[in-house]
Write an enzyme that holds these catalytic residues in place. Structure first.
Site, short mmCIF file in Angstrom:
data_model
loop_
_atom_site.label_atom_id
_atom_site.label_comp_id
_atom_site.label_asym_id
_atom_site.label_seq_id
_atom_site.Cartn_x
_atom_site.Cartn_y
_atom_site.Cartn_z
N PRO A 2 0.81 -1.20 0.00
CA PRO A 2 0.00 0.00 0.00
C PRO A 2 0.85 1.27 0.00
O PRO A 2 1.91 1.32 0.62
CB PRO A 2 -0.77 -0.10 1.31
CG PRO A 2 0.01 -0.99 2.18
CD PRO A 2 1.00 -1.71 1.35
N GLU A 3 0.36 2.26 -0.69
CA GLU A 3 0.98 3.58 -0.70
C GLU A 3 0.06 4.52 0.08
O GLU A 3 -0.91 4.07 0.67
CB GLU A 3 1.19 4.04 -2.14
CG GLU A 3 1.98 3.03 -2.97
CD GLU A 3 2.18 3.46 -4.42
OE1 GLU A 3 2.26 4.67 -4.69
OE2 GLU A 3 2.25 2.56 -5.28
#
Length: 290
Positions: A2-3
């Site tokens: 995830p960013e």
DNA sequence: AGGGGTACCTGCGGGC
DNA sequence: TGCCCGCAGGTACCCC
């Protein structure tokens, strides 16, 4: 995995679901994720109330009472899920049958049981996620956290500030965007999307960007990240990312270049290319991003 | 400084 | 079908 947009989506939900709840027990079959000793960790967090949840870059913090902070970094394949789980023979399974289809349930490695009867679960196929127990003092001493750059969605992130950041480095612009010490939270998906939107070549040196390119880049960073949050993040081709309810992120259908090698550029029709850069795949339009 | 590479881990999909 | 290879949303660390 995830960013910033995915972590932000997760953290908003954790905040809503977990604040006020109490961790009554913790289980793992992968203590490697933890920095430190598991029994010690368990003792410290057991029966502590969760009083706040925060994000910084791609890092997640669960603040507990009595000066305990659980620091979680999901790395490539970590997921946090909330639901009712039961221990069945030798593995944890969701009580709600709808959730059995969530691919992440195959890789449950950490279970935090809650007073409410639910559990906060960490699934992590590649077992690279990191869990660290901190106090206010040790929190403030963490080198990697101290070095984190500006939050790109904060009001302090202005075109002027971006310009100062970019002037500091001769590195290729995509590397700078992904360097957490400059700007916190941008990873490979969004670096690609941002540079395409701004029409900037990923390999040009950061300090060589023109004024107009900096303005365009600043706008693209703000727009791409906030739109991605609005669509609850990106579940790309491998369908990896899920939010805490096991739902996909909907920004996937708005991706313009990421994982679109060989497809026409939405702006000019030229075929999207993929090249290795800093060990990662860079997707770009050779015409729009000269 | 800045680019290149590997390691950490595991699984998946494509090519032969 | 089976095997080998490359690939994966991140980051730390080593080498030149």
């Amino acid at each position: 995995m995830p960013e910033l947009p995915e972590v932000e989506t997760i953290v908003r939900e954790l905040k809503r679901e977990l604040v006020g709840d109490i961790i009554i027990d913790v289980w793992t079959d992968s203590s490697k994720n933890l920095q430190g000793n598991f029994s010690e960790f368990k003792k410290e967090i057991k029966n502590k109330k969760i009083i706040a949840v925060k994000r910084r870059g791609k890092n997640i913090f669960l603040f507990l009472e009595e000066d305990k902070i659980i620091w979680i970094h999901l790395k490539m394949t970590g997921h946090l899920l909330i639901g009712k789980y039961k221990f069945n023979k030798k593995e944890w399974v969701p009580v709600d049958n709808d959730k059995l289809l969530d691919p992440n349930n195959r890789y449950l490695h950490w279970v935090f049981l809650l007073r409410s009867g639910r559990a906060l679960v960490l699934s992590d196929r590649r077992k690279m996620a990191k869990i660290v127990l901190l106090s206010d003092t040790s929190f403030a001493q963490q080198k990697s956290l101290k070095k984190l750059g500006i939050e790109p969605l904060s009001s302090g992130f202005t075109p002027e500030v971006l310009k100062t950041i970019l002037r500091r480095s001769k590195s290729e612009i995509k590397r700078v965007l992904m360097n957490q010490e400059y700007i916190a939270g941008i990873g490979n998906i969004y670096a690609n999307e941002i540079l395409w939107k701004a029409g900037i070549n990923p390999w040009i040196p950061s300090n060589k960007l023109q004024e107009s390119q900096i303005i365009a880049l600043h706008r693209a960073i703000k727009e791409v990240l906030s739109q991605a949050i609005a669509h609850r993040g990106t579940s790309a081709k491998d369908d990896n990312y899920r939010d805490v309810y096991g739902e996909r992120g909907k920004f996937s259908s708005y991706l313009k270049v990421y994982q679109r090698e060989g497809e026409p550029c939405p702006k000019c029709g030229t075929l999207i290319k993929r090249k290795k850069q800093a060990g990662r795949s860079t997707f770009y339009c050779p015409r729009c991003q000269k």
